[in-house]
Design a protein around this motif. Structure first.
Motif, PDB file in Angstrom:
ATOM      1  N   ARG A 180       0.853  -1.191   0.000  1.00  0.00           N
ATOM      2  CA  ARG A 180       0.000   0.000   0.000  1.00  0.00           C
ATOM      3  C   ARG A 180       0.885   1.235   0.000  1.00  0.00           C
ATOM      4  O   ARG A 180       1.238   1.773   1.045  1.00  0.00           O
ATOM      5  CB  ARG A 180      -0.910   0.002   1.230  1.00  0.00           C
ATOM      6  N   ASP A 181       1.295   1.656  -1.156  1.00  0.00           N
ATOM      7  CA  ASP A 181       2.189   2.806  -1.280  1.00  0.00           C
ATOM      8  C   ASP A 181       1.414   4.092  -1.005  1.00  0.00           C
ATOM      9  O   ASP A 181       0.433   4.397  -1.681  1.00  0.00           O
ATOM     10  CB  ASP A 181       2.791   2.839  -2.683  1.00  0.00           C
ATOM     11  N   GLN A 182       1.866   4.832   0.000  1.00  0.00           N
ATOM     12  CA  GLN A 182       1.201   6.073   0.375  1.00  0.00           C
ATOM     13  C   GLN A 182       1.755   7.291  -0.354  1.00  0.00           C
ATOM     14  O   GLN A 182       1.330   8.419  -0.114  1.00  0.00           O
ATOM     15  CB  GLN A 182       1.326   6.289   1.893  1.00  0.00           C
ATOM     16  N   ALA A 183       2.736   7.071  -1.204  1.00  0.00           N
ATOM     17  CA  ALA A 183       3.313   8.182  -1.947  1.00  0.00           C
ATOM     18  C   ALA A 183       2.336   8.691  -2.996  1.00  0.00           C
ATOM     19  O   ALA A 183       1.636   7.910  -3.656  1.00  0.00           O
ATOM     20  CB  ALA A 183       4.619   7.757  -2.613  1.00  0.00           C
ATOM     21  N   THR A 184       2.296  10.000  -3.145  1.00  0.00           N
ATOM     22  CA  THR A 184       1.484  10.611  -4.192  1.00  0.00           C
ATOM     23  C   THR A 184       2.356  10.880  -5.414  1.00  0.00           C
ATOM     24  O   THR A 184       3.585  10.767  -5.364  1.00  0.00           O
ATOM     25  CB  THR A 184       0.860  11.927  -3.701  1.00  0.00           C
ATOM     26  N   ALA A 185       1.711  11.235  -6.499  1.00  0.00           N
ATOM     27  CA  ALA A 185       2.472  11.536  -7.716  1.00  0.00           C
ATOM     28  C   ALA A 185       3.421  12.704  -7.492  1.00  0.00           C
ATOM     29  O   ALA A 185       4.521  12.737  -8.048  1.00  0.00           O
ATOM     30  CB  ALA A 185       1.508  11.835  -8.873  1.00  0.00           C
ATOM     31  N   GLN A 186       3.016  13.668  -6.661  1.00  0.00           N
ATOM     32  CA  GLN A 186       3.875  14.818  -6.398  1.00  0.00           C
ATOM     33  C   GLN A 186       4.984  14.479  -5.414  1.00  0.00           C
ATOM     34  O   GLN A 186       6.122  14.927  -5.584  1.00  0.00           O
ATOM     35  CB  GLN A 186       3.051  15.984  -5.860  1.00  0.00           C
ATOM     36  N   SER A 187       4.688  13.674  -4.394  1.00  0.00           N
ATOM     37  CA  SER A 187       5.730  13.350  -3.410  1.00  0.00           C
ATOM     38  C   SER A 187       6.839  12.509  -4.025  1.00  0.00           C
ATOM     39  O   SER A 187       7.989  12.585  -3.598  1.00  0.00           O
ATOM     40  CB  SER A 187       5.124  12.614  -2.214  1.00  0.00           C
ATOM     41  N   ARG A 188       6.508  11.713  -5.051  1.00  0.00           N
ATOM     42  CA  ARG A 188       7.542  10.916  -5.709  1.00  0.00           C
ATOM     43  C   ARG A 188       8.527  11.775  -6.477  1.00  0.00           C
ATOM     44  O   ARG A 188       9.628  11.319  -6.815  1.00  0.00           O
ATOM     45  CB  ARG A 188       6.896   9.888  -6.647  1.00  0.00           C
ATOM     46  N   ALA A 189       8.163  13.014  -6.764  1.00  0.00           N
ATOM     47  CA  ALA A 189       9.071  13.904  -7.496  1.00  0.00           C
ATOM     48  C   ALA A 189      10.327  14.214  -6.693  1.00  0.00           C
ATOM     49  O   ALA A 189      11.355  14.595  -7.274  1.00  0.00           O
ATOM     50  CB  ALA A 189       8.355  15.202  -7.863  1.00  0.00           C
ATOM     51  N   VAL A 190      10.280  14.036  -5.367  1.00  0.00           N
ATOM     52  CA  VAL A 190      11.464  14.293  -4.542  1.00  0.00           C
ATOM     53  C   VAL A 190      12.604  13.369  -4.925  1.00  0.00           C
ATOM     54  O   VAL A 190      13.780  13.736  -4.841  1.00  0.00           O
ATOM     55  CB  VAL A 190      11.108  14.123  -3.044  1.00  0.00           C
TER      56      VAL A 190
END
Length: 401
Positions: A180-190
């Motif tokens: 259950r990956d809680q990362a969002t599309a924007q948070s993965r940009a880090v």
């Protein structure tokens, strides 16, 4: 007896020095190039070009047919057919695959052992070898691609064996992991843009560097600092005027850089990686707020270091060494998996790095972290400015040679 200076007259004196220094340095091509062109515009452009090249290259390698030399292809025709369906193009075997990989003649090779058919008929585990060099960055994508295809083929064949024996394929998988990956599309940009905080600090540093050198060591070398100190104006006002000029150039440099990233950032194909990147006006304003005390801190440190030099060239050497300072927090946070703590936001440079990453991630900077970041850096900026102000009171500063 002269009347004491009112606050308005004091501010006017500082403003006069500020306008004088800004006006004079706007005519200096070297200062203009470093402050408004080299760092602010070329940095976003080069960064986005490299990111685009890297992303497109990896995506092309993942989608285009992959040529792989295969040793012993005749022993596992079904496996070879499965690899072909996955986009792998088997190539004739090479005489020495290990040496060919080390010499970077090929990215990888697949070796199928002679006992493969016999072990397969007996229902025993069979082994195939992937020969590659993990130190070669180009090998990662093709190795992962071939590995995934072989593992998928293995699971399919294993399930068919169980069905042939009247067993359910689920028997071989008693435990299933549900991720259950809680990362969002924007948070993965880090993951891709964690170098942005360092680039912003570097832009600040370069934006005010040449001006800081010129206003101290440069004027000292030209013997124009002593006549300036001879005016009936307190030294601290002269310093504040010069400091304000350096800060103005640094701020303008960072603003241009942020505008550049907001424009060229739209051309980064983040959607192909399942990421989102927002570098618009809101992001730029928050970055400027976070960097506000750093602008004063870096300008004060540059003026302090340059004041110890007797010539412009010597000051360049000293200030260039100072450039290592902004690198340290960024390198530590990018290399070491440190979990951010509240106190880290109060550390100059580190707090800005963490705050900007929060903005890139989309979570925003919490009020507590914002206060810690601005407060810690502001205290450091006041201390650095105070030390440099004391140095301006020294008569040695005005003496050249």
């Amino acid at each position: 007896m002269n009347a004491p200076m009112t606050p308005v007259r004091r501010a006017r004196a500082v403003l006069t020095v500020f306008l004088k220094e800004v006006r004079e340095n706007l005519r200096d091509r070297r200062t203009l190039t470093s402050a408004f062109l080299t760092g602010p515009l070329l940095t976003p452009l080069m960064f986005v070009m490299l990111i685009n090249f890297s992303i497109n290259r990896e995506l092309d390698k993942a989608e285009q047919p992959l040529k792989v030399p295969v040793i012993g292809a005749q022993y596992a025709p079904n496996l070879i057919n499965a690899l072909k369906e996955g986009g792998v193009v088997p190539q004739p075997p090479v005489a020495d695959p290990e040496q060919a990989v080390r010499d970077q003649q090929i990215d990888l090779a697949l070796r199928i052992r002679k006992d493969y058919p016999e072990a397969w008929r007996k229902g025993q585990p069979v082994q195939v070898e992937l020969i590659y060099d993990s130190s070669q960055r180009d090998s990662r994508t093709p190795v992962d691609r071939v590995t995934d295809l072989i593992e998928h083929y293995s699971k399919m064949q294993g399930a068919m064996r169980l069905v042939a024996r009247g067993l359910s394929p689920a028997t071989a998988v008693p435990v299933v992991v549900a991720k259950r990956d809680q990362a969002t599309a924007q948070s993965r940009a880090v993951l891709l843009f964690n170098i942005l905080p360092y680039l912003f600090v570097l832009t600040l540093f370069i934006g005010g560097m040449y001006l800081a050198i010129d206003l101290t060591a440069g004027e000292r070398e030209r013997q124009s600092l002593e006549p300036l100190f001879a005016n009936p104006v307190p030294r601290w006002k002269i310093f504040l005027g010069k400091l304000a000029a350096i800060c103005a150039f640094s701020t303008a440099s960072l603003a241009i850089c942020l505008v550049g990233f907001s424009v060229v950032g739209r051309f980064v194909p983040t959607e192909k990686l399942g990421m989102e990147l927002h570098l618009g006006p809101s992001f730029a304003l928050h970055v400027l707020l976070l960097q506000a005390p750093m602008i004063v801190l870096l300008a004060s440190l540059q003026s302090l270091v340059a004041a110890f030099a007797k010539s412009y060239r010597e000051a360049q050497t000293y200030v260039s060494l100072l450039m290592m300072l902004p690198i340290l927090p960024s390198v530590v946070l990018m290399v070491m998996p440190i979990k951010p703590q509240d106190w880290m936001y109060s550390v100059p440079l580190m707090g800005q790095h963490l705050g900007i990453l929060d903005l890139v991630r989309g979570s925003g900077v919490s009020p507590l972290h914002l206060v810690l970041c601005l407060g810690g850096s502001a205290v450091a900026a006041v201390v650095a400015a105070g030390i440099t102000m004391q140095l301006y009171r020294s008569e040695r500063l005005a003496i050249s040679g």
